[in-house]
Design a protein around this motif. Structure first.
Motif, PDB file in Angstrom:
ATOM      1  N   PHE A  83      15.274 111.032 -38.421  1.00  0.00           N
ATOM      2  CA  PHE A  83      16.113 109.940 -37.733  1.00  0.00           C
ATOM      3  C   PHE A  83      14.987 108.707 -37.222  1.00  0.00           C
ATOM      4  O   PHE A  83      13.935 109.158 -36.777  1.00  0.00           O
ATOM      5  N   ILE A  84      15.569 107.824 -37.385  1.00  0.00           N
ATOM      6  CA  ILE A  84      14.630 106.679 -36.913  1.00  0.00           C
ATOM      7  C   ILE A  84      15.582 105.879 -35.755  1.00  0.00           C
ATOM      8  O   ILE A  84      16.549 105.283 -35.921  1.00  0.00           O
ATOM      9  N   GLY A  85      15.200 105.699 -34.555  1.00  0.00           N
ATOM     10  CA  GLY A  85      15.607 105.114 -33.388  1.00  0.00           C
ATOM     11  C   GLY A  85      15.031 103.786 -33.418  1.00  0.00           C
ATOM     12  O   GLY A  85      13.666 103.408 -33.173  1.00  0.00           O
ATOM     13  N   VAL A  86      15.716 102.778 -33.559  1.00  0.00           N
ATOM     14  CA  VAL A  86      15.447 101.260 -33.638  1.00  0.00           C
ATOM     15  C   VAL A  86      15.569 100.822 -32.182  1.00  0.00           C
ATOM     16  O   VAL A  86      16.824 100.583 -31.768  1.00  0.00           O
ATOM     17  N   ASP A  87      14.436 100.434 -31.382  1.00  0.00           N
ATOM     18  CA  ASP A  87      14.227  99.963 -29.995  1.00  0.00           C
ATOM     19  C   ASP A  87      15.418 100.708 -29.157  1.00  0.00           C
ATOM     20  O   ASP A  87      15.493 101.803 -29.271  1.00  0.00           O
ATOM     21  N   ALA A  88      16.258 100.220 -28.310  1.00  0.00           N
ATOM     22  CA  ALA A  88      17.096 101.137 -27.576  1.00  0.00           C
ATOM     23  C   ALA A  88      16.547 102.302 -26.913  1.00  0.00           C
ATOM     24  O   ALA A  88      17.047 103.261 -27.281  1.00  0.00           O
ATOM     25  N   PRO A  89      15.151 102.311 -26.343  1.00  0.00           N
ATOM     26  CA  PRO A  89      14.708 103.623 -25.797  1.00  0.00           C
ATOM     27  C   PRO A  89      15.556 104.455 -25.149  1.00  0.00           C
ATOM     28  O   PRO A  89      15.265 105.464 -24.788  1.00  0.00           O
ATOM     29  N   ASP A  90      16.306 103.591 -24.016  1.00  0.00           N
ATOM     30  CA  ASP A  90      17.236 104.546 -23.132  1.00  0.00           C
ATOM     31  C   ASP A  90      18.205 105.357 -23.795  1.00  0.00           C
ATOM     32  O   ASP A  90      18.360 106.429 -23.348  1.00  0.00           O
ATOM     33  N   PHE A  91      18.654 105.115 -24.794  1.00  0.00           N
ATOM     34  CA  PHE A  91      19.399 105.549 -25.738  1.00  0.00           C
ATOM     35  C   PHE A  91      18.653 106.534 -26.722  1.00  0.00           C
ATOM     36  O   PHE A  91      19.088 107.810 -26.697  1.00  0.00           O
ATOM     37  N   ASN A  92      17.711 106.011 -27.319  1.00  0.00           N
ATOM     38  CA  ASN A  92      17.266 106.881 -28.343  1.00  0.00           C
ATOM     39  C   ASN A  92      16.179 107.749 -28.022  1.00  0.00           C
ATOM     40  O   ASN A  92      16.180 108.823 -28.674  1.00  0.00           O
TER      41      ASN A  92
END
Length: 388
Positions: free
Chosen positions: A96-105
Motif C-alpha cells: 500500500f502506498i499513501g501519496v501525501d494526504a497524511p491525515d487520511f493515509n
C-alpha cells in the motif's frame, strides 16, 4: 536491479490534484519495473491514465484547515477510510502506498501494517515545519518513506524511520530553462507587456479565503500599470467561483481565467501572486519571482501558528533557508501589501535586473538539487521493501 517475477498488486491513495500528479509519475516507474502492475484505490485522472482503477475519486478527500472546515466533511471521509480499509484487508495488496494526504493515509497505513501489509508513504509529512508529534505515528504506520527533499531521510533516520530520497518529480517535468515567449504565444498573451500570474489555490477552501483579496490586489496593480496582463489558471470545479470573483474585482479585460494550464501560465509570467503550497515550488522551478499569500479561518490560523517550527511557510523559502521571496500571511495579506510586493518585483525587472538574476540563480541551483530519476528510485525502494 531487483526484478519482480509476478504480478504486483498495489493499492494507492492520492488525496488531491498534486498527489494525483505525484502518484502518476510513481506509477510510471512501477509499471516499468512491474509490467503486469495492477493498481487500485483512490486517485485522479493522472493515475487513471496509467491504468489505475479508482474505487473513489481523489477529490473526495480534498479538505483544508481545521475546525469546521474539517468537521463538516469528517463523517464522509472517515466512512470512506473505513470502507477502504476493509476492502483492502480483504484484497490484501502486496504493498500500500499513501501519496501525501497524511491525515487520511497514516491511520490507514497503521491498520494495514498491523495486518502484515507492506506500507510505503510517498512525500514525508512536514514534520520539519510543524507537527513533529507525527514522527512516532509515521514510525508505527509505515515500512518506508519516499522523500522528495534531500534533508528528510537523515531526519527520519534519527527517529528509526527508513527512508529514501527520490528527488522531486516536478524537477524533471519542468524544464531547466523555460521558454517564456512560447508560453505566452500558447496563451495568446501580448509578447512584450508584463504578465502577472495569479494562482489562488487548488482547493475550494483556499480559493474561498484568498481569491477576492488576490483580485483586489490585481486591481491596484492594474491601476499602477495599465498595460499589465493577468492570467489565472483554474481547475474546472473552481472555475465558476474564480470567474465570479474576477468579474467582481473590477480588473476587467486585463484579467483572463483559463482552464488548467498552470505550468504554461507560470512559464509565461514575469511575476506570480500565489497561494502557499506546492504551486510555489513549481513557480521556483520556473525561476519566477513570486509573492506568496495565504489566508485561512481564524481558528485554523491560531492552531497552525502555535505549531509552526520555522520562520518560513513557502516552500522556496524553506528549501533556500531564507526569505528569498516575500510571504504575506493571514492579516498581512492585504490587497495593498500584495500589490506593493508584486510591483516591487516588476520594478526590479527594469531597474535592478541583478536582483532577478540572483533569484534565478538560487532557483536554478535548487532545481538541480531536486532533479533525480524519481520513478526509478521510488520503484527500487518499493522493491526493497517487498523483499524485506
Amino acid at each position: 536491479m531487483l526484478k519482480a517475477e509476478k504480478v504486483l498488486n498495489a493499492a494507492l491513495v492520492a488525496g488531491e490534484t498534486s498527489g494525483d500528479l505525484l502518484a502518476g509519475l510513481l506509477l510510471d516507474g512501477m509499471r516499468t519495473r512491474w509490467p503486469e502492475l495492477h493498481s487500485v484505490g483512490i486517485g485522479g485522472p493522472q493515475m487513471a491514465k496509467r491504468g489505475f482503477q479508482a474505487w473513489w475519486p481523489h477529490d473526495k478527500l480534498s479538505v483544508h484547515g481545521f475546525g469546521w472546515e474539517v468537521l463538516r466533511r469528517y463523517r464522509e471521509i472517515v466512512g470512506i477510510r473505513t470502507q477502504l480499509k476493509n476492502r483492502l484487508l480483504a484484497y490484501k495488496p502486496d504493498v500500500f502506498i499513501g501519496v501525501d494526504a497524511p491525515d487520511f493515509n497514516l491511520d490507514l497505513e497503521a491498520a494495514l501494517k498491523a495486518q502484515g501489509i507492506k506500507t510505503v508513504h510517498f512525500v514525508c509529512p512536514s514534520v520539519w515545519a510543524w507537527r513533529p508529534e507525527r514522527l512516532e505515528k509515521i514510525k508505527r504506520s509505515v515500512d518506508h518513506v519516499l522523500c522528495i527533499f534531500p534533508f528528510e531521510p537523515e531526519l527520519l533516520a534519527q527517529h528509526g524511520i527508513a527512508a529514501t530520497y527520490v528527488g522531486h518529480p516536478l524537477a524533471n517535468v519542468i524544464p531547466m530553462q523555460p521558454d517564456r515567449a512560447q508560453a505566452r504565444a500558447k496563451l495568446g498573451l501580448r509578447p512584450d507587456d508584463p504578465v502577472v500570474a495569479i494562482l489562488p489555490g487548488s482547493r475550494e477552501s483556499e480559493v474561498r479565503h484568498l481569491v477576492d483579496v488576490l483580485f483586489q490586489a490585481a486591481a491596484l496593480i492594474g491601476q499602477a500599470r495599465p498595460a499589465i496582463q493577468f492570467i489565472v489558471p483554474a481547475i474546472p470545479a473552481l472555475r465558476p467561483r474564480i470567474e465570479a470573483a474576477a468579474a467582481a474585482s473590477g480588473v476587467g479585460a486585463a484579467l483572463r481565467v483559463v482552464q488548467g494550464q498552470s505550468h504554461t501560465v507560470l512559464g509565461a509570467c514575469d511575476v506570480t501572486l500565489i497561494a502557499s503550497g506546492t504551486a510555489t515550488l513549481e513557480a521556483a522551478l520556473f525561476k519566477r519571482p513570486m509573492v506568496i499569500a495565504y489566508r485561512m479561518s481564524a481558528m485554523s490560523w491560531q492552531i497552525m501558528r502555535r505549531k509552526k517550527l520555522q520562520p518560513w511557510v513557502g516552500l522556496p523559502n524553506i528549501l533556500c533557508r531564507d526569505f528569498v521571496v516575500p510571504e504575506l500571511l493571514q492579516d498581512a495579506a492585504t490587497p495593498q501589501a500584495l500589490a506593493k510586493e508584486v510591483l516591487a518585483w516588476l520594478d526590479a525587472s527594469a531597474q535592478d535586473p541583478a536582483k532577478i538574476q540572483r533569484l534565478e540563480q538560487r532557483f536554478t541551483a535548487l532545481h538541480a538539487e531536486l532533479q533525480r530519476d524519481t520513478p526509478t528510485l521510488a520503484a527500487h525502494a518499493i522493491a526493497t521493501v517487498l523483499q524485506a
